[in-house]
Design an enzyme around this catalytic site. Structure first.
Site, short mmCIF file in Angstrom:
data_model
loop_
_atom_site.label_atom_id
_atom_site.label_comp_id
_atom_site.label_asym_id
_atom_site.label_seq_id
_atom_site.Cartn_x
_atom_site.Cartn_y
_atom_site.Cartn_z
N ASP A 22 0.82 -1.21 0.00
CA ASP A 22 0.00 0.00 0.00
C ASP A 22 0.85 1.26 0.00
OD1 ASP A 22 -1.89 -1.92 0.26
OD2 ASP A 22 -2.98 -0.99 1.89
N GLU A 292 0.53 -5.30 -5.33
CA GLU A 292 0.11 -4.41 -6.41
C GLU A 292 1.25 -3.61 -7.00
OE1 GLU A 292 -2.84 -0.56 -7.00
OE2 GLU A 292 -3.56 -2.27 -5.84
#
Length: 397
Positions: A22, A292
């Site tokens: 994140d 991600e």
């Protein structure tokens, strides 16, 4: 509420999850907003110790500091006295704005409703996780009316022009191409990281995965490969998969360690900043990534890769993986597409034998595979990157 900011002041709030995922995305977002769009960004982060791993110059003991022109604040509640909300507020990945910030939004809305000459309330956004699923197009940019009467927009990154796009700095592909054009850049990088004995003809694989028996199976396969394979692994979760190959416990291993197992050489990587990690991905023949941020940067590296996606209930992660693979393999020859998809699926399902089998079927020197890896970033970016789309979205809002 009197405005203390111009329309170019943005606040981004981030809670650190999974160590670097994140905060990795959020930090890239903040830097691109500041560098390319000249926006004043304040980044609020709850875990500065983890953040320091990708920003070594960060001092976790400081409540406020500035790096790359971005103000970085320790996020602890209540926020420091005198805080005024910026003109754009971003919740990164479903974290919640502090109560005092929401109250400022309510006050600003009330003042604006009573007197239109007052500053408009800040634009409130929730930056969602990246997904290739088709439903993202229908949800991107939708407003959500809160019980307080405030409006929050949901911003979805994605791979089509109907989504929020993908984070990619304007000069990135050009910098990558210059780097990859000179083999000495790769070799010099390895040397600077303390990775000894890597020859230009050797196969080099970077590994940043979760624990999985599939990784152990690949390393056992590489031990007996015809060509030397160098596995570049940071100290962390992926090493837990290889305990039976290691000469000591994971705790006893340190950065710079080298473990030779026949034709496999395992190198323990030191931590690096984001720019250094990009160069590492550019320099390897194959990358195994997770999360991600590293997932997207592996695509921008224009090299073949495996995406080890985070496991979710009811195997929903496999649906997300399949959605991406359908997009990624769209222009690949069917046989090659099937081989690449089978490798990724086997790796994610911890099918050790199948992972080894599909790896042997995948030829890293295959020209169509290399050409596709190079063309995919150009197609995926859809002309406009996420940050540029985000800035325009805010203007339209």
């Amino acid at each position: 509420m009197a405005s203390q900011n111009t329309e170019q002041n943005w606040d981004i709030f981030c809670t650190v999850v999974d160590n670097y995922g994140d905060i990795g995305v959020t930090w890239r977002l903040a830097k691109q907003l500041a560098v390319e769009h000249k926006i004043n960004v304040t980044l609020w982060v709850d875990d500065l110790n983890s953040f320091q791993h990708i920003l070594p110059q960060l001092d976790p003991k400081l409540v406020t500091q500035t790096h790359f022109g971005i103000k970085i604040n320790q996020w602890s509640e209540p926020l420091k006295a005198g805080y005024y909300a910026g003109d754009v507020l971003i919740e990164a990945f479903a974290c919640e704005l502090p109560a005092q910030v929401k109250q400022q939004l309510i006050t600003a809305k009330q003042h604006y409703a009573e007197d239109a000459t007052q500053p408009k309330p800040p634009v409130w956004l929730n930056l969602e996780y990246l997904s290739a699923e088709s439903w993202v197009e229908g949800c991107h940019g939708l407003p959500s009316m809160q019980t307080s009467g405030l409006k929050k927009y949901f911003y979805f990154p994605g791979f089509t022009d109907k989504t929020g796009g993908l984070i990619c700095e304007k000069q990135l592909f050009g910098q990558r191409d210059v780097w990859q054009a000179d083999i000495n850049n790769r070799l010099n990088l390895f040397e600077s990281l303390g990775l000894q004995g890597i020859k230009a003809s050797d196969t080099v694989v970077s590994i940043f995965s979760y624990e999985t028996a599939s990784l152990l199976a690949l390393c056992q396969l590489w031990q007996h490969s015809e060509q030397t394979v160098h596995a570049l692994i940071p100290k962390g979760r992926c090493l837990n998969s290889l305990v039976e190959l290691l000469p000591c416990s994971v705790d006893e291993i340190s950065a710079g360690s080298q473990i030779k197992l026949n034709n496999l050489v395992i190198h323990i990587l030191p931590m690096t900043d984001q720019e250094g990690y990009d160069k590492l991905l550019w320099s390897c023949d194959f990358n195994i990534v997770r999360g991600e941020d590293s997932f997207l940067r592996a695509q921008w590296a224009a090299k073949p890769f495996i995406w080890h996606i985070y496991v979710q209930e009811d195997d929903y992660h496999l649906i997300k993986l399949d959605a991406f693979m359908q997009l990624y393999c769209n222009n690949l020859p069917p046989e090659l597409a099937n081989s690449w998809k089978a490798l990724n699926l086997a790796f994610n399902q911890e099918q050790a034998a199948e992972t080894s089998e599909h790896w042997q079927q995948l030829n890293l020197a295959d020209l169509p595979l290399q050409q596709h890896a190079k063309q995919w970033p150009i197609d995926a970016i859809n002309d406009v990157d996420l940050v540029s789309r985000l800035v325009q979205f805010v203007k339209n809002s």
